[in-house]
Design an enzyme around this catalytic site. Structure first.
Site, short mmCIF file in Angstrom:
data_model
loop_
_atom_site.label_atom_id
_atom_site.label_comp_id
_atom_site.label_asym_id
_atom_site.label_seq_id
_atom_site.Cartn_x
_atom_site.Cartn_y
_atom_site.Cartn_z
N GLY C 155 46.45 136.89 79.64
CA GLY C 155 46.59 136.93 80.49
C GLY C 155 46.95 135.35 80.92
N CYS C 156 47.29 135.50 82.24
CA CYS C 156 47.42 133.40 82.27
C CYS C 156 46.11 132.65 83.02
CB CYS C 156 47.56 133.84 84.57
SG CYS C 156 47.19 134.40 85.19
N TYR C 157 44.82 133.26 82.79
CA TYR C 157 43.67 132.39 82.55
C TYR C 157 43.01 132.12 81.57
CZ TYR C 157 43.01 132.99 88.27
OH TYR C 157 43.09 133.44 89.43
#
Lengths: 339, 339, 339, 339
Positions: C155-157
Site C-alpha cells: 500500500g501507499c502509506y
C-alpha cells in the site's frame, strides 16, 4: 552521442532541459551552467531542484566568456534558458565554433528589431545572428530548423496560439475583418523561478495581465500573418497553458472544412493530438503534447478552438528538444515519445 | 466607540485586522500604519490588498516615534501586526499613555528572556513591559486579559496546539512519560507577505520545516506545562492550520473522560466548536473558530486530537479582537459572531 | 519482450501502469481490461484518461473468466489494479498458467486472514495463493520477490512509512516503550477514480480520517515488527504522500547512528534518495523515488523522519514495475530511471 | 424582523444563504429545507456544511406541498436555491400567499419560453408567474425588483458578463458588427454540491465546456440586447468567476468615453468596485462585490474588460440578499456591507 550543454539550469525551463537531456538516448549532458553568477552557482543541483536529486553527478558552473567560447568549439548543441539580453549578447561567441544553438529566450524570434526595443526593452544589435536564426515552431518549420544553426525556440503563448490558428489561417478560413481573440491562462512557472511578491503563493489568483500590450502579441502576429487580440492570464497552477481562441470564419465555412484544415495540418505530427473533446490542462501537463479541439457555430460563423500545452515542455524545453532532434538528423520525437 | 489604530497593515494579519475593525460595531478605525517605511506607505490600501478596495477612506501612514506617542495618548486600542523587534522596541512608548496594546508579534509572549535570544534572535530588554504582558489565549485567560494593558496575542501554532492539549493536561489525563506529538500544517500566509523564493507559488509544496527547533515550541510548552514534539509543515493553501496531536493517556483513561475534559473546558466558549467528526480545514477558514475532535484507543491508551483554525483569524487577528473585546469590557465575540 | 496485461485500467493506478508499460523497453502491452464491466469498457482510453490520448492503439476490454484463464496461459506478467475482492477471487485462475501476477490490491499483503475480515470486509479463502504471495516492498525483499509468482505490491502509506522506519527498527535504534507516530498526508488519487461527494473538488480540504483504525496500520505493523500510531490525512492535492514519523530512540542514540542506519539500508537502492534537507512533496510527484530526511534531538532522544513518495508511482505502479523487473530478471529500475 | 425561509440548504448556494440570513440584522431564519427528500434531510446542518457548525439551532426539513403553502402564507421572504424544475413547479403555490420569492434557479429568468425547452430541458408552463417575474440584476433593475413579488436572481456568468458589458452597450460604444467575446472561468462550486466524476478533485483541471451552447448565453443576450460569444471554463478553484470580455468599439471611441460609461453606470452602487488595475479573483472571493477594470486600444478599437465576482455570492446568494433588501424596503447592501 551528441555533446550537450545547458546554460541557465537554475530556472524551471533549464531544469526541465536537464531532465530531458539526461533521459535522451542520443545525448550526453556534458556541462551545465547558471546564467548569472548568482549564489546558485555554488549549490548542488538538488538544493535548487529537489526533483532532480538523483542527478548527483550534475554540477552547476558559473558562466564566463571563456566557457562560451569553449562550448562553441566543443559542443554539438547548446541550450540557452537565459534572459533575452544574455542570449543576445552571447550569440556571436556561441556561434563562433561548430555548436548549434537552441535559444529559449525571445532574443532571436523576430526579424523586426523595432519589436525588441518596444517590447523587450533592449536594442538588438546582433544583426547577423538574427538574420540566420530560424523560428523553432517544430511542426511548421521542420526543414528550416534542420538546416539552421540558430534556432529561436518559440514562446509558450505563441506555441499554443499558433498551433490553434495556423491551420485555419493557412486554409483561408478566417474572416479578415474580425480579429481572432486569444484568451490564455498560464501556470506560474511561466513567470520564472525568482523571489517576487506578485508570484508569491498567497498573491497568485486568476488575473489578466499584459492586456493589449504583451510581448508575445507581435510574435503571434508575425508567424500567423494577421493581427490578433491576445489576453494572457496568470492561473493558480504551476504548469500549463490553456489558450481559448475565438474566430470569425469566412462566410459559408463548414465544420467539415475546419476538421480538414486541422487534420491536414497535423497528419504526420504525433506531438499534436487532435482530441474528440475540449482538452483539460492536466491532459498535457508534464508531456510534450499540444492538444487541440474546436467547434464551429455554422449559423453565426464563429468558432472556438482550445489549445493546451505544458508551458515548460512544449512551450519551452520539449519543443527545444524537438528542434535539437531536427537539427541533429534524429526523429523529431526522439527522447520525448516511446518508440 | 473605541478609537483604534493598526500598525502593520501591509501584511496579511494587518489587513485582516483592518477588515475586522471596519466591521466591528463598537470600533472606529482611526489610523492605519505600515510597520516599516517601505514603498507600501505611499500606496492606496487597495493596491496592496485588493480585497479591501471598498475601504477607500483608509490611508496607510508611515510609522514614526511621534506617531507612536500620539497613539499612546489618544487611542483606546492599538494593534501591532509588526515584526517581533519592532513590537519590542516600541512597547515602552506605546504604553506611555492610556492606550491598551494588542501585540500580535512574539515579543511579549514568554516570560523567560533567554527564549528570545535563542529562538527570536534578539536580546529582550523591555523588562517592565514583559512583566506586565498577559498571554492572550482568549478562552483560557479571560480575566487576566481583561485586566491587562499589554496583551501578547498567541502564535498560530500554539493557539491550535494549546486548544487541543490544555483540556487533557489540566484534567491530568496525559501520561507524562510520553511527549505529546504535534504535527501541524499551515497555510502560506503564516510566512507573511513578502517576496521570497521559498514562498513563491511554484516552490510551495507540502514540507516539514523548523523540525525539532521551531520557535513556537517553547511557547506551547510554557503555556501547556510539559514538553512536546512539535513539527510544523508548510501546506499548499493560503490560510488555515490543521494540528494533529497524538498523546498517550494515563492508564485506564476512558473515552468518556476525554469527552468530559473537552466539554467542561469549552462549555461557555462559542469560538471553540466541539465537532462530531474530524474537522476539515475549510470548515474554519475565514472564520474565528477553533474546531476540535478527538478519538481514544482505549486498548493502547493513545489518543489523536485534531484542531483546525484559520491562522490569520483565530491564529492572529480574530483572537486579537477577542482580547480587545475582553479588555474593553465587551462580549468576547463582539464583531466576530452574529448576536 | 515480456507480454504484459493490465486489469483495472480505468483507475489512476491502472492508467499509470499503462503509461509505464508502454514506455518500458522490455515490455509489450498486450491487452488492457477494466476491472468491472462498467460503461468505461466501451470507451476509448482517451475518453477516460485524456493524458493518454496518444495511445490510440490501446483498447479497453471487459474482463471475464475466459479472459482470466487466457491471460494466465499466455502472459508473462499480469498487473491487477483491481478491488481487493476481485484480486482475491481471481487469483486462483490467474495463477493457473505461466503468468506472474503483480497484485496492487490489498488482498494478498498480509498472512493473518483475520485482518481481511476486520479491515477489508471480506473473508479470505484463497489460502494457497496467500501462502505463496510475497510482499513487494522492492528495496527490502528483492530476493523473495524475484522467486515468487504472486507479488502483493504494498500500500501507499506502508511504502512511505516502512521506508522511513525499517532502517531504524532493524538497527535496533527505536525505544520499544514509545510507539512511532506516523502522520501522513495523501493526495486524492489515493481514494481512487470515482464519483463521490467526499472527494468532489469543493469538499476536499485537509482532514484526518481513518483515525486509529485505518487498514494500512496492520500492514505497517506486520512488516515493521512493532505497533505504531498511524494517522492518515486527505490533502488538497492530486498525487503524493508525505509521511512525518516521530520516534523515540534508545537511550544514547546519536545522530551518526541514524545516518549510518539509513545509508547502510539504502546504499545500493537508487530509488531511495537520502536528501540533505526535508523533502517537498513536489520533489517526488510523477517520479518513482522515495525521498527521506531525518533529524534527531539527541537531548530528548526524539527523532523526526519524513518520507515523500508519489502514491500512484512508488505507492503503487512504479513499485509494481520494480517488482515486475525483479521477477523477470531485469534491473530493478528498468523503464523507470535513465540508464 | 423579516421572517425568512430557505429551500435547498444542502447545496453551496443554500448554505451561503443560511450564513447571510443568520447574520442579517433585519432577518430571522425561520425554517430551512432541503430541496429533495434526500438523506440530507435527516442530518444536522454541520454534517453537511462543517463551516456552519456553530448554527446548531438550524434544522433541515424535508420539503412538501404543505410546507410550501405554509411558507407562502407565513413568510415574508422565501429563497429558492433549488433545481430549475422545482422552482418552476412550486412557484404557483409559493406565490399564493403574502411571501415574496427570491428564486436562484434559472426557471424565471427569461420571458421566451422556447429557451427553457431548448436549454433547460423542460416545458415552461408557469406562464403567469413568468409574466410577473423580474430579473434581479440588482444594480440595473432596482425599481422593478422593489415592486415585484417574484425575483429571478441572475445566473453567475450573466451577472459578471452583464456587469461588464451593459455600461458600454447602453452608452452605444459597441461596434454591432463584431460580437463581444466573453471568456469566463468559474470555480467548481458553480457545478453544485453532488457526487460526480467530472467534478471529483482529481478530474478537475482548467477546461472549456458548454462551448457555443451554454444556457447562460441566451440570458446574457436577452439582458444585454445583442448577441455574444460566450465560452465558460471550469477552473481549479472552489469559488469565483473571472470573465474576460473583448469588444470592438465604435469608430473613434476614446478611453475617456469608456471611463465615463462605467463611472456613470456605477456611481451610486457600492457593490461594484471600479478598480485601478485588473482584479484578481481572490479580491472578490467570499465578498458581495463585482470588481471591474478595462483597457482600450484606441488604435485598433478593441477593448478588454474583466469582471470578477464570487459565483456563490454576487453570482447567487448575496445578489439574492440585495434583491431581498430592495423588495423589503431596506438599503440594498444591508447585511452585506458594514454601515
Amino acid at each position: 552521442m551528441l555533446n550537450v550543454s545547458i546554460i541557465g539550469a537554475s530556472g524551471y525551463t533549464g531544469a526541465q532541459l536537464v531532465d530531458l537531456v539526461a533521459r535522451h538516448p542520443d545525448m550526453t549532458l556534458a556541462r551545465t551552467f547558471v546564467s548569472a553568477n548568482s549564489a546558485d552557482a555554488a549549490k548542488p543541483l538538488s538544493a535548487i531542484h529537489g526533483n532532480l536529486a538523483h542527478l548527483s553527478q550534475v554540477r552547476l558552473e558559473p558562466i564566463s566568456d571563456e566557457a562560451l567560447a569553449e562550448l562553441a568549439a566543443n559542443m554539438d548543441l547548446v541550450f540557452l534558458a537565459t534572459p533575452h539580453e544574455a542570449s543576445h549578447d552571447w550569440m556571436a561567441t556561441l556561434t563562433s565554433g561548430r555548436a548549434k544553438i537552441l535559444d529559449l529566450s525571445g532574443a532571436f524570434r523576430l526579424k523586426d528589431t523595432a519589436v525588441f526595443s518596444q517590447f523587450y526593452g533592449f536594442e538588438h544589435t546582433s544583426t547577423d545572428a538574427l538574420g540566420n536564426a530560424v523560428y523553432g515552431l517544430a511542426e511548421w518549420y521542420p526543414q528550416a530548423i534542420a538546416q539552421s544553426r540558430i534556432i529561436a525556440v518559440p514562446g509558450c503563448y505563441p506555441t499554443a496560439s499558433l498551433s490553434a490558428l495556423k491551420p485555419l489561417f493557412n486554409a483561408q478560413l478566417l474572416d479578415s475583418a474580425v480579429r481572432p481573440v486569444i484568451n490564455a491562462v498560464s501556470g506560474v512557472t511561466g513567470a520564472g523561478r525568482k523571489a517576487s511578491l506578485a508570484n508569491s503563493f498567497c498573491e497568485v489568483s486568476l488575473q489578466a495581465y499584459g492586456v493589449l500590450g504583451h510581448r508575445h502579441t507581435p510574435e503571434i502576429e508575425a508567424y500567423l500573418g494577421t493581427p490578433v487580440i491576445f489576453t494572457p492570464h496568470l492561473g493558480n497552477f504551476k504548469r500549463g497553458i490553456l489558450a481559448t481562441v475565438t474566430v470569425k470564419t469566412v462566410a459559408g465555412c463548414t465544420a467539415e472544412q475546419l476538421n480538414q484544415a486541422y487534420h491536414q495540418a497535423y497528419a504526420d505530427h504525433p506531438i499534436v493530438r487532435l482530441r474528440e473533446s475540449f482538452p483539460r490542462l492536466d491532459d498535457v501537463v508534464n508531456t510534450p503534447f499540444v492538444d487541440l479541439h474546436w467547434k464551429l457555430d455554422e449559423k453565426s460563423g464563429y468558432a472556438v478552438i482550445t489549445a493546451a500545452i505544458d508551458n515548460v515542455m512544449k512551450g519551452a524545453a520539449s519543443q527545444a528538444i524537438q528542434c535539437a532532434n531536427l537539427v541533429s538528423g534524429l526523429p523529431v520525437t526522439k527522447g520525448l515519445l516511446a518508440e
